[in-house]
Design an enzyme around this catalytic site. Structure first.
Site, mmCIF file in Angstrom:
data_model
loop_
_atom_site.group_PDB
_atom_site.id
_atom_site.type_symbol
_atom_site.label_atom_id
_atom_site.label_comp_id
_atom_site.label_asym_id
_atom_site.label_seq_id
_atom_site.Cartn_x
_atom_site.Cartn_y
_atom_site.Cartn_z
ATOM 1 N N SER A 125 39.362 48.228 67.907
ATOM 2 C CA SER A 125 40.330 47.158 68.029
ATOM 3 C C SER A 125 41.747 47.628 68.324
ATOM 4 O O SER A 125 42.644 46.819 68.581
ATOM 5 C CB SER A 125 40.333 46.336 66.734
ATOM 6 O OG SER A 125 40.732 47.143 65.632
ATOM 7 N N LYS B 132 50.316 49.046 66.163
ATOM 8 C CA LYS B 132 49.284 48.017 66.266
ATOM 9 C C LYS B 132 49.726 46.774 65.503
ATOM 10 O O LYS B 132 50.251 46.875 64.385
ATOM 11 C CB LYS B 132 47.965 48.558 65.699
ATOM 12 C CG LYS B 132 46.784 47.602 65.791
ATOM 13 C CD LYS B 132 45.524 48.272 65.238
ATOM 14 C CE LYS B 132 44.312 47.376 65.340
ATOM 15 N NZ LYS B 132 43.077 48.044 64.839
ATOM 16 N N SER C 133 37.647 51.880 65.275
ATOM 17 C CA SER C 133 38.692 51.198 66.047
ATOM 18 C C SER C 133 39.844 52.082 66.509
ATOM 19 O O SER C 133 40.662 51.644 67.316
ATOM 20 C CB SER C 133 39.257 50.021 65.247
ATOM 21 O OG SER C 133 38.332 48.966 65.202
#
Length: 467
Positions: free
Chosen positions: A147, A76, A171
């Site tokens: 996210s 990420k 997330s």
């Protein structure tokens, strides 16, 4: 027929590499081929260095290494990777210099032999439940969640066998539910956050997204452990084992959480929870129902803590580059700057009340785990702003976070695991939480759910006509 290397799960690929039946370079070439084929549909990555991936993989051919030797992983884009820019999905970070060092999580993955495939998309500053422009491999009209949606989409689309994300209010688990994956949010302080952009330092967790429970356990065993650069990791129990106990569930005590905030869910999610409950009872677990009225205040506490801490962390950025931050995130940050200290302190007090409520529940009922729906609804459309749940309109953000946030506030280890495909052809999911540092227990229950529910299969990644 032998599957293409890109289709292998992490444990499968690692074992073939260990036996010298698959070269890391062969796996890397296959994964890169898959990336080129499906990335234009799902938009999961912000950067992939093909030459570096091939070079790193070739260097591992014919050699022995750690438990992730030769395995490509997705990172990420809030985690520092040496030589790469950490963009955090924000134009406000566009001029950031390349990172000088790997974040702690990336360094541990590399030390175990993993190869960084690339950096994946994130909702801006890791603050949201969408991840534009990423699309869900199960339905390209839908969001992959957020996210950590880029990592979720990459793993579900069989580009990477696993990856890392962060979880402040859901997330990791929201993309796991949307994309049919296993998402692990470890106990707070189990995995170092050093070198990762903070959203809310008292709620942030670093964890994994994989296709199987076994793959998640393997990755967690590599990531977990003390790090002087993150004091919250010091003085913790030993890291969980890479292999999950296969003793079954007989004699285990599990409570299904009901009532607010786990009510008002779609029929698919309710049916999935019912099936899982029946599986657990059939496997010999003693299953009861539990309600924690203290959780009703959880959503307000979650948003207050995130707003205040995120505003503090990004204060200089708000002052100098606010116009470069998207309206939704900027609004949260500006609210945080104006939030009275008393509101923040009340939110932290509510958090302690929730932690105590969970402690009391586990102790009084002598529980091993609790279980709940991961999210109340299937993956939202890419432009969808509201759900209709229980006859009420509710914002997508509030709906998705209200069921996941209690486990950030409590800090309990929580595993989201697929619970089958619903009537709309999209994955369903449940989440299992255990006592602090009880990841192995949560994974043991998740493994039983995974086996009972069966594999969710592979999304066909077909673009709809006219889209």
């Amino acid at each position: 027929m032998t599957p293409a290397p890109w289709a292998l799960d992490m444990v499968e690929a690692a074992e073939l590499i260990r036996r010298k039946q698959l070269k890391p370079s062969e796996l890397a070439d296959s994964v890169l081929d898959r990336w080129r084929a499906v990335e234009p549909l799902i938009h999961a990555f912000v950067s992939v260095d093909e030459d570096r991936v091939r070079r790193d993989a070739k260097a591992q051919d014919g050699r022995s290494g750690g438990p992730l030797h030769g395995i490509p992983v997705a990172i990420k884009d809030i985690f520092d990777v040496a030589g790469w820019t950490t963009g955090c999905g924000s134009k406000a970070m566009s001029d950031a210099p390349p990172a000088r060092n790997d974040s702690a999580a990336v360094a541990r993955l590399r030390a175990a032999g993993a190869i960084v495939l690339g950096k994946t998309t994130t909702h801006e500053l890791a603050c949201g439940v969408y991840t534009p422009p990423t699309r869900n491999p199960w339905d390209l009209e839908r969001s992959a969640g957020g996210s950590s949606g880029g990592t979720g989409a990459a793993v579900a689309a069989r580009i990477a066998p696993g990856g890392i994300g962060s979880d402040t209010g859901g997330s990791i688990r929201i993309p796991a539910s949307h994309c049919g994956l296993v998402g692990i949010k470890p106990t707070y302080g189990r995995v170092s956050r050093a070198g990762a952009m903070a959203l809310s330092w008292s709620l942030d967790h670093v964890g994994t997204l994989t296709r199987t429970v076994a793959d998640g356990a393997l990755m967690l065993s590599v990531l977990a452990g003390p790090d002087p650069a993150d004091p919250t990791t010091l003085g913790r129990p030993p890291a969980p084992r890479a292999h999950i106990s296969d003793e079954g569930l007989r004699g285990m005590r599990i409570s299904v959480l009901s009532g607010s905030p786990f009510d008002r869910i779609e029929d698919d999610m309710s049916a999935a929870l019912g099936r899982v409950t029946a599986h657990l009872e059939a496997a010999g677990a003693e299953v009861t129902e539990a309600r924690l009225s203290e959780l009703q205040a959880g959503l307000a506490a979650e948003f207050s803590i995130v707003a205040a801490e995120a505003a503090s962390y990004h204060e200089a950025r708000i002052a100098g580059r606010a116009s470069l931050i998207g309206e939704d995130v900027r609004g949260l940050l500006e609210t945080g700057l104006l939030l009275p200290a008393a509101v923040y302190l009340r939110a932290q007090k509510t958090r302690r009340v929730i932690q105590e409520a969970f402690r009391r529940l586990f102790t009084e009922r002598r529980l091993d785990a609790v279980i709940a729906p991961t999210v109340p609804a299937k993956a939202q459309l890419a432009d969808q702003l509201d759900f209709q749940l229980g006859g009420q309109s509710e914002s997508v953000t509030q709906a998705l976070v209200r069921t996941t946030a209690p486990f950030n506030l409590s800090g309990l280890p929580t595993v989201a695991v697929p619970a089958g495909i619903g009537v709309f052809g999209l994955p369903t999911s449940v989440q299992i939480a255990a006592r602090p540092f009880g990841e192995e227990t949560a994974l043991r229950v998740a493994l039983a759910v995974e086996r009972a529910a069966g594999p969710v299969g592979m999304p066909d990644l077909q673009e709809r006509p006219g889209k």
